[in-house]
Design a protein around this motif. Structure first.
Motif: not given
Length: 373
Positions: A159, A227-228, A231-232, A225
């Motif tokens: 993260p 950043e998510e 990260s994914g 979103e």
């Protein structure tokens, strides 16, 4: 006059008898012969029974003096523990007062070749271990090769890695260099579409459009979103990467270069030559207090406990009785005689004088009887 004569003769005989008896404990040291006939009372009592005396003294020492119980009691004494700790600490302080480098120790022990070859040997050991590691683990996945702590740390860091990456991307996009990059990208896209792209470019206010695109990109980068998603993507890529075999990630041809480079970096970081010329005391001195307060008492307690628990076996293996016996047998008879005379010389003289006194007293009685009867 008769009584005086009898006293003198009796005293002389009594003193001489005791003196001869004491001397005959040791002398003569060997048997005396007249032809083949051995003179009685030769050798002396102790030389004659020397072996028997040595055996008996050894048995007395082993069974009644230096017993297992006595040794255990001595080992359990607090004073002995304190003395050993004090002696060990004094020795440590004495050794820390001087400076001795590993090279000097090797020279003192005539092992300078070991120091000269240390770099080569350590490098060889490292290379051998790393080659064995790759040979054993080449077919395993990266997930199995990498320690679990690395997986845990990476999962914790993803993260923050995503956030930092997007932050740097946002700063770059908002800069003039980022704006120029966006402009070049748009121009390249329009150019790829030929005449249609050229016509679209004529209808667009290029600078205004680029500024608008720059703001939209910055807005997109700043969304949670995004950043998510990033990260994914990182997690997904790492999972795919970690499922690959080690040999696929690093082919055998590259492993050799990797091993050589890693060894060079390790040896450069360790700086073995510097350590070999650094006094050993400089390494130990920062921990002197901890060594004195904790390590030395622990080692002393461990040694005393071990000695106490195994004292019976050690006493049995040492064979104290036989040791004493052999030492007594190794003494020359002159040394044994001198030891006895040094210890009991005064008492033996008093025995001689007592013989003279008793002989003189008997002489008085004989003189009185001779006169009266």
């Amino acid at each position: 006059m008769t009584i005086l004569f009898m006293v003198i003769v009796g005293a002389f005989i009594g003193a001489a008898t005791n003196f001869i008896a004491i001397r005959m404990l040791f002398r003569p040291f060997e048997a005396k012969y007249i032809g083949k006939w051995r003179i009685p009372f030769t050798p002396g009592v102790i030389p004659k029974r020397r072996e028997e005396l040595a055996v008996k003294i050894g048995e007395v020492v082993a069974e009644h003096l230096l017993t297992n119980e006595a040794v255990q009691a001595k080992l359990a004494e607090e004073t002995l523990r304190e003395e050993l700790i004090g002696t060990a600490n004094d020795l440590i302080r004495e050794k820390l007062a001087v400076t001795t480098t590993p090279n000097e120790l090797l020279e003192r022990w005539q092992m300078t070749a070991v120091g000269n070859q240390a770099n080569e040997k350590i490098s060889g050991i490292l290379k051998s271990q790393l080659e064995q590691f790759f040979q054993k683990r080449n077919e395993e996945t990266v997930e199995n090769v990498v320690p679990e702590v690395v997986h845990q740390e990476l999962a914790r860091k993803i993260p923050s890695i995503s956030a930092q990456t997007l932050q740097k991307m946002g700063l770059f996009t908002a800069s003039d260099a980022g704006k120029l990059q966006i402009k070049a990208m748009i121009e390249r896209i329009l150019a790829e579409h030929g005449k249609v792209g050229g016509m679209v470019g004529l209808f667009l206010n290029n600078d205004t459009f680029i500024t608008r695109m720059q703001k939209e990109v910055i807005k997109f980068i700043g969304k949670p979103e995004t950043e998510e998603v990033l990260s994914g993507l990182i997690v997904s890529e790492w999972q795919q990467f970690s499922q690959r075999a080690l040999v696929d990630v690093m082919p055998a041809a590259k492993q050799e270069k990797f091993i050589d480079q890693l060894i060079v970096e390790i040896m450069r970081t360790v700086q073995l030559e510097k350590w070999m010329d650094t006094p050993i005391q400089d390494w130990i001195r920062p921990y002197e207090q901890e060594i004195s307060d904790k390590i030395v008492p622990f080692l002393v307690d461990t040694v005393l406990k071990f000695a106490g628990e195994h004292s019976a076996q050690m006493m049995e293996r040492l064979e104290i009785g036989k040791m004493v016996q052999h030492q007594i047998e190794a003494f020359s008879l002159r040394e044994m005689e001198q030891i006895v005379l040094d210890i009991s010389g005064k008492e033996l003289k008093m025995i001689t004088y007592l013989g003279g006194f008793l002989g003189g007293f008997i002489g008085i009685l004989q003189g009185i009887i001779a006169i009266w009867f």
